[in-house]
Design an enzyme around this catalytic site. Sequence first.
Site, PDB file in Angstrom:
ATOM      1  N   ASP A 111     -21.270  -9.877 -38.771  1.00 53.35           N
ATOM      2  CA  ASP A 111     -22.032  -9.516 -37.579  1.00 53.35           C
ATOM      3  C   ASP A 111     -21.884  -8.007 -37.327  1.00 53.35           C
ATOM      4  OD1 ASP A 111     -22.827  -9.636 -34.532  1.00 53.35           O
ATOM      5  OD2 ASP A 111     -23.243 -11.652 -35.293  1.00 53.35           O
ATOM      6  N   ASP A 112     -22.129  -7.578 -36.120  1.00 59.09           N
ATOM      7  CA  ASP A 112     -22.117  -6.170 -35.736  1.00 59.09           C
ATOM      8  C   ASP A 112     -20.755  -5.507 -36.021  1.00 59.09           C
ATOM      9  OD1 ASP A 112     -23.124  -3.879 -34.639  1.00 59.09           O
ATOM     10  OD2 ASP A 112     -23.530  -4.727 -32.665  1.00 59.09           O
ATOM     11  N   LYS A 187     -29.216 -11.226 -39.712  1.00 60.83           N
ATOM     12  CA  LYS A 187     -29.346 -11.465 -38.262  1.00 60.83           C
ATOM     13  C   LYS A 187     -29.874 -10.177 -37.647  1.00 60.83           C
ATOM     14  CE  LYS A 187     -26.399 -12.364 -34.216  1.00 60.83           C
ATOM     15  NZ  LYS A 187     -25.106 -12.902 -33.755  1.00 60.83           N
ATOM     16  N   ASP A 189     -30.813  -8.411 -34.188  1.00 58.27           N
ATOM     17  CA  ASP A 189     -30.374  -8.652 -32.807  1.00 58.27           C
ATOM     18  C   ASP A 189     -30.909  -7.583 -31.863  1.00 58.27           C
ATOM     19  OD1 ASP A 189     -28.896  -9.574 -30.675  1.00 58.27           O
ATOM     20  OD2 ASP A 189     -26.995  -8.739 -31.375  1.00 58.27           O
ATOM     21  N   GLU A 229     -33.184 -12.506 -30.376  1.00 58.46           N
ATOM     22  CA  GLU A 229     -33.917 -11.675 -29.416  1.00 58.46           C
ATOM     23  C   GLU A 229     -33.714 -12.197 -28.000  1.00 58.46           C
ATOM     24  OE1 GLU A 229     -37.489 -10.493 -27.130  1.00 58.46           O
ATOM     25  OE2 GLU A 229     -36.894 -12.503 -27.756  1.00 58.46           O
ATOM     26  N   GLY A 231     -35.135 -14.042 -25.947  1.00 55.26           N
ATOM     27  CA  GLY A 231     -36.186 -14.269 -24.958  1.00 55.26           C
ATOM     28  C   GLY A 231     -36.546 -13.061 -24.119  1.00 55.26           C
ATOM     29  N   ARG A 269     -32.448 -17.174 -31.680  1.00 58.55           N
ATOM     30  CA  ARG A 269     -31.499 -17.419 -30.590  1.00 58.55           C
ATOM     31  C   ARG A 269     -32.260 -17.674 -29.297  1.00 58.55           C
ATOM     32  NH1 ARG A 269     -26.498 -14.914 -30.518  1.00 58.55           N
ATOM     33  NH2 ARG A 269     -26.591 -14.817 -28.266  1.00 58.55           N
ATOM     34  N   ASP A 273     -25.044 -15.039 -25.037  1.00 60.25           N
ATOM     35  CA  ASP A 273     -23.907 -15.424 -25.894  1.00 60.25           C
ATOM     36  C   ASP A 273     -23.144 -16.667 -25.411  1.00 60.25           C
ATOM     37  OD1 ASP A 273     -24.727 -13.128 -27.023  1.00 60.25           O
ATOM     38  OD2 ASP A 273     -22.746 -12.219 -27.169  1.00 60.25           O
TER      39      ASP A 273
HETATM   40  C1  GAL Z   1     -25.036  -9.800 -29.032  1.00 55.92           C
HETATM   41  C2  GAL Z   1     -25.300 -11.089 -29.810  1.00 55.92           C
HETATM   42  C3  GAL Z   1     -24.003 -11.599 -30.367  1.00 55.92           C
HETATM   43  C4  GAL Z   1     -23.419 -10.527 -31.276  1.00 55.92           C
HETATM   44  C5  GAL Z   1     -23.278  -9.200 -30.525  1.00 55.92           C
HETATM   45  C6  GAL Z   1     -22.866  -8.075 -31.442  1.00 55.92           C
HETATM   46  O1  GAL Z   1     -26.229  -9.286 -28.560  1.00 55.92           O
HETATM   47  O2  GAL Z   1     -25.864 -12.034 -28.934  1.00 55.92           O
HETATM   48  O3  GAL Z   1     -24.207 -12.804 -31.073  1.00 55.92           O
HETATM   49  O4  GAL Z   1     -24.248 -10.386 -32.391  1.00 55.92           O
HETATM   50  O5  GAL Z   1     -24.494  -8.839 -29.917  1.00 55.92           O
HETATM   51  O6  GAL Z   1     -22.913  -6.835 -30.818  1.00 55.92           O
END
Ligand code: GAL
Length: 455
Positions: A111-112, A187, A189, A229, A231, A269, A273
């Site tokens: 992820d990020d 992913k 985002d 995204e 929504g 999504r 979160d």
């Molecule tokens: C949110 C996302 C999480 C994660 C996070 C990382 O926007 O909903 O699942 O990816 O960013 O910064």
Amino acid sequence: MVMPPYSLKRMDKTKNSFFNHRKTFLYTGTSNNMKKYLTIIILGLICIFNLGCSQATSITDEQISPQTPPMGWNSWNHFKRKISAKLVKEIADGAKRHKLNEAGYKYLVIDDVWQADALNPDGTLAANPETFPDGIAPLAEYVRQCGFELGIYSSPNLFTCAGYPATLGFEEKHAKQFADWGCKFVKYDFCPNRNDEYHLSYETVIERYRVFGEALRSNDPDIIFAICEKGFAGKIRDRNRPKNPPVPPLDKRIRAFVWCKDVGGVMWRTTMDIKPTWEKIMQILDQQEGLEVLCGPGAFNDPDMLEVGNGDLTLTENRAHFSLWCVLNAPLMLGNDLRDIPKNVLKVITNKEVIALNQDPLCVQAKKVFDNGDIEIFTKPLFNGDIAVCVLNRGPARKNVTFSIEQIGLDSKTNYNARDLWRHKDLGQFQEKFKTSVRSHDITLLRISPINKTK
Ligand code: GAL
């Protein structure tokens, strides 16, 4: 407001329906007539082998598809910003040791916070040199050697949700990089506050996803494009909704996600979160109601990664959470620490009978058919004519539950056998009423099969 560094007008807006560019496994290389004959033969065989085949006769080409919800793992829920190549390798080792590929898990997604502080001068992405010193490609290879595929993360903004350099304006370059590195899942985002772009139009947000989706597929037609995204575009549209004549607000939630499949999204999504608490899991469950119409083969509402094995969730809560995500046809992206999985958690995430409900080729998302406050019942029709029935107790105490076939919306003239999927036990014929006792924050999960005789 920051404008996207490209002209939206010059973009190819040809709609690229998901099913047009993905081939179903049965029909690759066959003509249309051939497909029809194959369908008839397959349906005939299904009817011979499955006496309760009433549902199978209406199955179309697209429903006989291997495009079931993606399964894998994502780093965010458990590790947040603390990720590195070393950790991802250990996760891959753990996934292999626990034989998670045999249960169907495939993608290990970073992820990020894998990125360096700035893009390279040519606009390409760079990995953080301290945490990912060898870059991403060797990591993808390592993960593949363990029996999985690597996935990665970016955003259609200038910065990601955690504030790292993102993809806006470099869609083709980044899509190519991901493909060249061997990533099989992306992913993507969106956090509007990352560009101070609260005033972006609905169309612009969607366009940004479309451009990147097309770039991804032009490099790898089978890549999983995971839209995250949440929504926002729908909210933007609602704010700007014409008052006169008014647009009915009823389909608000559906409209928020209806574009995701068209731009190539395999999953999207539907909420903000998740957290490893029962309250949050129940809140997200409630937000899925009404979105069933968007779900189908290769197209899945995503109520967020699993929290099974995280925080203070109890064994019953873990089991209920996993069962609900399975019947909701949600992508099964684990979010726990795979290096060390407690036995009871491993048992939950590898229950093959429960996973089979999620990976059923009919790809129908369960609907709530009964709700009396603490007790809710969800049903999900399956490819062979069986039905999954999930009885949830949200309340603080054990409850005895009795329900009839009619109460869960099924045909009372048919007899059914029931099987308990957590006890792995056939329960025999479903009589007039079904009785079960469900502990607090637990479920009873049944697979019921029609017996082909009328009462
Ligand atoms: C949110 C996302 C999480 C994660 C996070 C990382 O926007 O909903 O699942 O990816 O960013 O910064």
